[in-house]
Design a protein around this motif. Sequence first.
Motif, short mmCIF file in Angstrom:
data_model
loop_
_atom_site.label_atom_id
_atom_site.label_comp_id
_atom_site.label_asym_id
_atom_site.label_seq_id
_atom_site.Cartn_x
_atom_site.Cartn_y
_atom_site.Cartn_z
N UNK A 156 0.82 -1.16 0.12
CA UNK A 156 0.01 0.19 -0.15
C UNK A 156 0.97 1.40 -0.06
N UNK A 157 2.15 1.13 0.12
CA UNK A 157 3.25 2.24 0.28
C UNK A 157 4.20 2.30 -0.86
N UNK A 326 4.77 15.91 -6.21
CA UNK A 326 3.14 15.67 -6.25
C UNK A 326 2.78 14.11 -6.80
N UNK A 327 3.57 13.72 -7.71
CA UNK A 327 3.31 12.68 -8.35
C UNK A 327 3.47 11.48 -7.25
N UNK A 328 4.73 11.49 -6.42
CA UNK A 328 5.03 10.73 -5.29
C UNK A 328 3.91 10.50 -4.24
N UNK A 329 3.28 11.80 -3.96
CA UNK A 329 2.22 11.77 -3.16
C UNK A 329 0.77 11.27 -3.38
N UNK A 330 0.62 11.25 -4.96
CA UNK A 330 -0.51 10.89 -5.24
C UNK A 330 -0.81 9.57 -6.17
N UNK A 331 0.32 8.87 -6.66
CA UNK A 331 0.54 7.85 -7.59
C UNK A 331 -0.05 6.59 -6.78
N UNK A 332 -0.21 6.36 -5.79
CA UNK A 332 -0.76 5.31 -5.14
C UNK A 332 -2.32 5.63 -5.29
N UNK A 333 -2.76 6.73 -4.84
CA UNK A 333 -4.08 7.07 -4.94
C UNK A 333 -4.86 7.16 -6.10
N UNK A 393 6.01 7.27 -13.35
CA UNK A 393 5.57 5.93 -13.46
C UNK A 393 6.62 5.20 -14.07
N UNK A 394 7.54 5.84 -14.82
CA UNK A 394 8.50 5.05 -15.71
C UNK A 394 9.51 4.12 -14.80
N UNK A 395 9.85 4.90 -13.93
CA UNK A 395 10.71 3.98 -12.73
C UNK A 395 10.07 2.91 -12.18
N UNK A 396 9.10 3.44 -11.61
CA UNK A 396 8.06 2.38 -10.87
C UNK A 396 7.42 1.31 -11.14
N UNK A 397 7.20 1.37 -12.34
CA UNK A 397 6.75 0.01 -13.25
C UNK A 397 7.80 -0.92 -13.50
N UNK A 398 8.95 -0.66 -13.81
CA UNK A 398 9.93 -1.37 -13.90
C UNK A 398 10.41 -2.30 -12.53
N UNK A 465 -1.98 -0.64 -5.54
CA UNK A 465 -2.57 -1.44 -4.77
C UNK A 465 -2.51 -3.02 -4.73
N UNK A 466 -1.71 -3.29 -5.75
CA UNK A 466 -1.51 -4.87 -5.82
C UNK A 466 0.13 -5.28 -5.15
N UNK A 467 -0.16 -6.14 -4.51
CA UNK A 467 1.55 -6.62 -4.27
C UNK A 467 2.25 -7.14 -5.05
N UNK A 468 3.57 -7.49 -5.00
CA UNK A 468 4.39 -7.90 -6.09
C UNK A 468 4.05 -9.34 -6.17
N UNK A 469 3.55 -9.90 -5.27
CA UNK A 469 3.01 -11.36 -5.55
C UNK A 469 1.52 -11.42 -6.06
N UNK A 470 0.92 -10.38 -6.17
CA UNK A 470 -0.21 -10.34 -6.88
C UNK A 470 -0.21 -10.08 -8.33
N UNK A 471 0.85 -9.30 -8.60
CA UNK A 471 1.30 -9.19 -10.01
C UNK A 471 1.86 -10.21 -10.77
N UNK A 472 2.77 -10.93 -9.97
CA UNK A 472 3.30 -12.33 -10.47
C UNK A 472 2.12 -13.26 -10.72
N UNK A 473 1.04 -13.35 -9.78
CA UNK A 473 -0.01 -14.47 -9.97
C UNK A 473 -0.82 -13.99 -11.16
#
Length: 493
Positions: A156-157, A326-333, A393-398, A465-473
């Motif tokens: 979640x963070x 601002x992106x850091x603060x709101x990207x999860x939301x 999002x570029x670095x985050x998605x990788x 909102x998805x865990x790393x394991x959720x993404x793999x699943x």
Amino acid sequence: MTDTSLATSFTRRSLSARNEPRIPEPHANGDRVLRTAAFVAAVCGALYGYDTGIISGALLSITDEFGLSHQMQEIVTAAILAGAVIGALATSWLSERIGRKLSVMAVSALFTVGAVACAMAPSVGALIAARVLLGIAVGGSTQVVPMYISELAPQHRRGNLVTMFNVAIGVGILLASVVGFGMHDVWSWRTMVAVAAIPAAIIFVAMAFMPRSPRWAAENMGMEAAIDVLRHVRTTRREIRHEVSQIREAAREGDPAEAGWRGIRQAWARPALIAALGVAFFTQCGGLEMMIYYAPTFLSGVGFGKESALLASLGVAIVYAVMTLLGCLFVDRIGRRRLMLVMIPGSVVSLIGLGIMFAVAARGGAHGGWQGWLTIAFLLAFMLFNSGGIQVCGWLLGAEMFPLAMRGPATALHAAMLWGSNLIVTGTALSLVHAIGLGSTMWVYAGVNLASFVFVFLFVPETAGASLEDIEASLRSGTFRPTRGHTTIAAAA
């Protein structure tokens, strides 16, 4: 079978064993340790931002000292990017072999050596070689730091903590612009470059006291080691138990054939590879890095004075830093996919407007008064939409899309795509401007941004909102795809 293969096989069996490990009480200051570790590692982003951004203010002085042509300016600027591609790929092996934490320490040591080598360069050839060395540290940081933070952070963070790296990049670029504008008559370009060695050395020391990645510890040292890490960075036993369960489940489904570079070729992992590498390509080829490196050069070429051009470059850096924060603060939301789809159209419109203003100036139109202000407005608007959207999002998605068994080489490939694309843009920008004009160049990049919107819409699912394991699943089950309403892959599965 080699000793390493035997150890890996043993570790996987221990992870997937049925007996449940005892979950101890977490340390009282777990959240503080987590935030501190993420902050210390993310400062490598500030080093990257400063070391790449300082060329904007220093290039004019370097050109005067060495008498550089526009082709040599491109080579000096792009040398750090060539090193970054090497560093991104090389750090993949290192981060798997010695771990994420020690790799961050190695990268910070290289930042220190590279900054000093650049400052002491006696010739343009030595400067280019030193910037390649510095680039290895830059590329290495972009491979290992987001991965380290993403594996340390709770789901979640994760977006908030990983994008601290982006914020740090923005802060580094801002500091570079402040130095370039405020100190260009006080410091030589050598001093501007050398000061980056000080924080790099501090990070090297500080990282020695930070925790390991729990995922790397689980895979290489066993579940007890991973639990020991988690109890230092989580606040409840429930969080630790849930995360341990997910790590064990992922290990149970793992296959040695899916590990390392072989795993990247697996068909089920391909959607993540396409999504992450595609966004990485558009992150760099959309034109933002070109603006950071060459904004003073471009503005000087259409009639802005040196002071005005450097001041505009400072404005570019301020917008970048504010929007990444601002992106850091709101990207999860807001979500990764939604944020990109909302912001990219603004980048397209801004570049079209900027191209019009540059084209008018090239035809002898006035570049002062309201025309000058409008040019700066379009430039800053582009920085606002681009740095607050796809750059976040570029670095985050990788860092979050790839399964654990292949995460090291996959993130290296992702970082290499980022830096390879950056190298192409930076190494050709001035030549493209000379060939088709500054206005037409902006329109080319507007087309690239439009293509990025189509790509995100078609190929990038929501991972917030998805865990790393959720993404793999979701990858294994074939549900890793864009969904209506921008829901996460976990909710859509």
